[in-house]
Design an enzyme around this catalytic site. Structure first.
Site, PDB file in Angstrom:
ATOM      1  N   LYS A   1       0.873  -1.165  -0.012  1.00 58.72           N
ATOM      2  CA  LYS A   1      -0.078   0.083   0.050  1.00 58.72           C
ATOM      3  C   LYS A   1       0.764   1.100  -0.150  1.00 58.72           C
ATOM      4  O   LYS A   1       1.993   1.054   0.427  1.00 58.72           O
ATOM      5  CB  LYS A   1      -0.983   0.127   1.026  1.00 58.72           C
ATOM      6  CG  LYS A   1      -2.240   0.999   1.074  1.00 58.72           C
ATOM      7  CD  LYS A   1      -3.167  -0.082   0.247  1.00 58.72           C
ATOM      8  CE  LYS A   1      -4.414   0.633   0.126  1.00 58.72           C
ATOM      9  NZ  LYS A   1      -5.414  -0.234  -0.258  1.00 58.72           N
TER      10      LYS A   1
ATOM     11  N   ASP B   1      -6.336   4.113  -5.420  1.00 57.40           N
ATOM     12  CA  ASP B   1      -7.296   3.969  -4.102  1.00 57.40           C
ATOM     13  C   ASP B   1      -7.957   5.459  -3.854  1.00 57.40           C
ATOM     14  O   ASP B   1      -8.259   6.091  -4.865  1.00 57.40           O
ATOM     15  CB  ASP B   1      -6.413   3.618  -3.038  1.00 57.40           C
ATOM     16  CG  ASP B   1      -6.919   2.988  -2.018  1.00 57.40           C
ATOM     17  OD1 ASP B   1      -7.702   3.451  -1.388  1.00 57.40           O
ATOM     18  OD2 ASP B   1      -6.581   1.442  -1.979  1.00 57.40           O
TER      19      ASP B   1
ATOM     20  N   GLY C   1     -26.358   1.842  -0.723  1.00 59.89           N
ATOM     21  CA  GLY C   1     -25.345   2.526  -1.604  1.00 59.89           C
ATOM     22  C   GLY C   1     -25.830   2.269  -2.771  1.00 59.89           C
ATOM     23  O   GLY C   1     -26.823   1.489  -3.182  1.00 59.89           O
TER      24      GLY C   1
ATOM     25  N   ASN D   1     -20.402   2.536  -7.509  1.00 63.72           N
ATOM     26  CA  ASN D   1     -19.788   1.322  -8.505  1.00 63.72           C
ATOM     27  C   ASN D   1     -20.104   0.123  -8.041  1.00 63.72           C
ATOM     28  O   ASN D   1     -20.571  -0.731  -8.743  1.00 63.72           O
ATOM     29  CB  ASN D   1     -18.081   1.809  -8.741  1.00 63.72           C
ATOM     30  CG  ASN D   1     -17.464   0.476  -9.283  1.00 63.72           C
ATOM     31  OD1 ASN D   1     -16.924  -0.537  -8.957  1.00 63.72           O
ATOM     32  ND2 ASN D   1     -17.746   0.746 -10.699  1.00 63.72           N
TER      33      ASN D   1
HETATM   34  P1  NAD Z   1     -18.816   4.901  -4.534  1.00 59.87           P
HETATM   35  O1  NAD Z   1     -18.163   6.142  -4.068  1.00 59.87           O
HETATM   36  O2  NAD Z   1     -18.801   4.652  -5.993  1.00 59.87           O
HETATM   37  O3  NAD Z   1     -20.315   4.806  -4.006  1.00 59.87           O
HETATM   38  C1  NAD Z   1     -20.681   4.952  -2.732  1.00 59.87           C
HETATM   39  C2  NAD Z   1     -21.970   4.882  -2.617  1.00 59.87           C
HETATM   40  O4  NAD Z   1     -22.424   4.996  -1.254  1.00 59.87           O
HETATM   41  C3  NAD Z   1     -22.639   6.313  -3.303  1.00 59.87           C
HETATM   42  O5  NAD Z   1     -23.738   5.793  -3.706  1.00 59.87           O
HETATM   43  C4  NAD Z   1     -23.157   6.892  -1.913  1.00 59.87           C
HETATM   44  O6  NAD Z   1     -23.939   7.808  -2.302  1.00 59.87           O
HETATM   45  C5  NAD Z   1     -23.226   5.931  -0.910  1.00 59.87           C
HETATM   46  N1  NAD Z   1     -23.073   6.377   0.529  1.00 59.87           N
HETATM   47  C6  NAD Z   1     -22.364   7.225   1.078  1.00 59.87           C
HETATM   48  N2  NAD Z   1     -22.610   7.189   2.328  1.00 59.87           N
HETATM   49  C7  NAD Z   1     -23.832   6.620   2.816  1.00 59.87           C
HETATM   50  C8  NAD Z   1     -24.533   6.526   3.712  1.00 59.87           C
HETATM   51  N3  NAD Z   1     -24.413   6.979   4.902  1.00 59.87           N
HETATM   52  N4  NAD Z   1     -25.835   5.857   3.370  1.00 59.87           N
HETATM   53  C9  NAD Z   1     -26.174   5.036   2.420  1.00 59.87           C
HETATM   54  N5  NAD Z   1     -25.348   5.307   1.320  1.00 59.87           N
HETATM   55  C10 NAD Z   1     -24.214   6.044   1.312  1.00 59.87           C
HETATM   56  O7  NAD Z   1     -17.804   3.776  -3.824  1.00 59.87           O
HETATM   57  P2  NAD Z   1     -17.689   2.299  -4.499  1.00 59.87           P
HETATM   58  O8  NAD Z   1     -16.336   2.211  -5.253  1.00 59.87           O
HETATM   59  O9  NAD Z   1     -18.846   1.770  -4.812  1.00 59.87           O
HETATM   60  O10 NAD Z   1     -17.170   1.558  -2.993  1.00 59.87           O
HETATM   61  C11 NAD Z   1     -18.384   1.259  -1.978  1.00 59.87           C
HETATM   62  C12 NAD Z   1     -17.456   0.497  -0.883  1.00 59.87           C
HETATM   63  O11 NAD Z   1     -16.800  -0.905  -1.609  1.00 59.87           O
HETATM   64  C13 NAD Z   1     -16.379   1.027  -0.230  1.00 59.87           C
HETATM   65  O12 NAD Z   1     -16.220   0.588   1.047  1.00 59.87           O
HETATM   66  C14 NAD Z   1     -15.071   0.645  -0.873  1.00 59.87           C
HETATM   67  O13 NAD Z   1     -14.064   0.770  -0.157  1.00 59.87           O
HETATM   68  C15 NAD Z   1     -15.671  -0.702  -1.435  1.00 59.87           C
HETATM   69  N6  NAD Z   1     -14.716  -1.318  -2.115  1.00 59.87           N
HETATM   70  C16 NAD Z   1     -14.864  -0.897  -3.606  1.00 59.87           C
HETATM   71  C17 NAD Z   1     -14.105  -1.282  -4.375  1.00 59.87           C
HETATM   72  C18 NAD Z   1     -14.358  -0.850  -5.868  1.00 59.87           C
HETATM   73  O14 NAD Z   1     -13.797  -1.678  -6.975  1.00 59.87           O
HETATM   74  N7  NAD Z   1     -14.934   0.290  -6.260  1.00 59.87           N
HETATM   75  C19 NAD Z   1     -13.355  -2.798  -4.418  1.00 59.87           C
HETATM   76  C20 NAD Z   1     -13.454  -3.217  -3.014  1.00 59.87           C
HETATM   77  C21 NAD Z   1     -14.156  -2.455  -2.174  1.00 59.87           C
END
Ligand code: NAD
Length: 431
Positions: free
Chosen positions: A110, A150, A222, A225
């Site tokens: 990291k 990240d 959520g 993505n």
């Molecule tokens: P993102 O930023 O695309 O989406 C986050 C979503 O959560 C948004 O729709 C936002 O409005 C919503 N949100 C935020 N706060 C909220 C709350 N209090 N209540 C309800 N909804 C809320 O993020 P992402 O890439 O979809 O990632 C989501 C999670 O998955 C994170 O924990 C991230 O670390 C994890 N993750 C993502 C990936 C990836 O490839 N994108 C990989 C591994 C883990």
């Protein structure tokens, strides 16, 4: 795999505690324990950057390589004002376990820079990316340590970093870094990978639980993505998603958007911004019930998919989970607090832990690395097909361990990951 922050909280101390517990359970010898509870290498450096106003600001940068017994280190680079060496250490250790549970031939790493990208111009961000690479160019590389985007870093940052590395070494090394734009060494399927991966694991869990996807109902937290692509594939398997939720920047609170006969993904996407925020007025006009942010957790559903942020299933709200829920797939990192985890275990809810459920992201990064090293790129279907095979075998290995050793899925996943890394260290003759 969470990285909760807060005063007095030390992520690395927590990562070491988690490790110690499993190491004792596995009866690892002293040397292996000592080796695995610390990163193997760390680089800390100062980055003097010429700012747009002509002044020079010095930023702090890090790269931590936790363990590379199973292959090159892999892990993202965060640009964050609260970055600390201990956070990066913890995240690098969690990457080792995540790659191992997904059975990728990779170790964990990291990196980070203490900075606030929002207050930096594009030119300043580019200078920071190039400076970061110059500081560690000799310690990273396609066969040693492969960074990725990240928090607050994206494909553009990765391309600047790659470009700097190629200037230094005078060649083309697309396998240096992942998360590159498609057409510039990025992989097709990366956008879908994490959300689809979550559903590949749900599909396998349902086979074990005797549930038929087409007869099930899910509630999702959520709509970013991970959540959007999880909903897409879940619906393609015939399942019904009755709600999603999102954060409203204007109101500074979250809302749940419910449609009992099933949400329409295409309609919702049209009213969602690029941060995953759903326009509540448009949603109401389209016939969605706009409920409080926490409502997603108390829905009458078979499956819960937290895919927003950490600490969303807590000791306080776990009691609100409907009796109907049999399966929780942690799309987000660290969505369940330890108190809530206890409640879920007592109730016998089958939990697919975060670092297994959302490993589709890193698995697809690995597939990008492979394609980049070959300089030959697959069609999207080929990438997603490989992803399915890899996620399915990762799930089966964890679930077999859970059954054999009578462990909860989270403990089984840690056990398998740490045992694999310990074995690799032993096989190499390190311990
Ligand atoms: P993102 O930023 O695309 O989406 C986050 C979503 O959560 C948004 O729709 C936002 O409005 C919503 N949100 C935020 N706060 C909220 C709350 N209090 N209540 C309800 N909804 C809320 O993020 P992402 O890439 O979809 O990632 C989501 C999670 O998955 C994170 O924990 C991230 O670390 C994890 N993750 C993502 C990936 C990836 O490839 N994108 C990989 C591994 C883990």
């Amino acid at each position: 795999m969470s990285s909760p922050s807060g005063k007095g909280f030390n992520a690395f101390a927590m990562a070491q505690q988690q490790f110690d517990k499993v190491a004792d359970y596995l009866e690892l010898d002293q040397a292996t324990k000592e080796l695995l509870r610390w990163p193997m290498r760390e680089y800390h450096f100062s980055l003097p950057i010429r700012m747009d106003d002509g002044s020079v600001r010095v930023f702090r940068g890090f790269r931590v390589q936790h363990n590379d017994a199973r292959g090159p280190n892999k892990g993202g680079i965060r640009f964050h004002p609260q970055e600390t060496a201990d956070t990066v250490r913890a995240l690098s250790m969690w990457m080792t376990w995540k790659c191992a549970v997904a059975n990728l031939p990779l170790g964990g790493g990291k990196g980070g820079v203490v900075c606030s990208p929002h207050s930096l111009s594009m030119r300043e961000q580019e200078a920071l990316c190039r400076g970061w690479v110059r500081a560690v160019a000799r310690n990273i590389g396609p066969v040693t340590d492969v960074p990725a985007p990240d928090v607050m870093t994206n494909a553009q940052h990765m391309l600047w970093m790659l470009d700097e590395y190629e200037h230094i070494f005078g060649g083309k090394y697309p396998g240096l870094i992942t998360g590159k734009p498609v057409g510039m060494g990025g992989s097709l399927g990366r956008t879908e990978a994490t959300g689809y991966g979550v559903v590949f694991t749900i599909r396998e869990a349902m086979k074990e639980l005797g549930m038929k996807p087409a007869e099930t109902v899910a509630a999702v937290q959520g709509f970013g993505n991970v959540a959007q692509y999880a909903v897409e594939l879940y619906q393609r398997l015939g399942g019904k998603v009755i709600c999603v939720s999102s954060w409203d920047e204007g109101d500074q609170k979250a809302y749940t958007f419910r449609k009992k006969d099933g949400v329409d993904l295409a309609v919702l996407r049209k009213m969602t911004d690029r941060f995953g925020g759903i326009d509540k007025k448009k949603a109401a006009d389209a016939g969605y019930e706009v409920l409080p942010g926490e409502a997603w957790i108390e829905q009458d559903a078979d499956v819960l998919i937290p895919a927003a942020l950490e600490n969303s299933i807590t000791g306080e709200n776990a009691g609100k989970i409907s009796k109907r829920v049999r399966l929780i797939a942690e799309g987000a990192n660290g969505p369940t607090t330890p108190e809530a985890d206890h409640v879920l275990q007592e109730r016998g809810i089958f939990v697919i832990p975060d670092f297994l459920a959302n490993a589709g992201g890193v698995t697809c990064s690995y597939l990008e690395q492979v394609q980049s090293n070959m300089n030959y790129y697959w069609e999207k279907d080929e990438v997603l097909g490989k992803l399915d095979v890899m996620m399915t075998s990762a799930f089966i290995a964890v679930s077999d361990t859970a059954k054999k050793r009578k462990l909860f899925m989270r403990d089984a996943a840690y056990t398998i990951a740490i045992a694999r890394v310990a074995q690799a260290c032993k096989d190499r003759g390190w311990v």
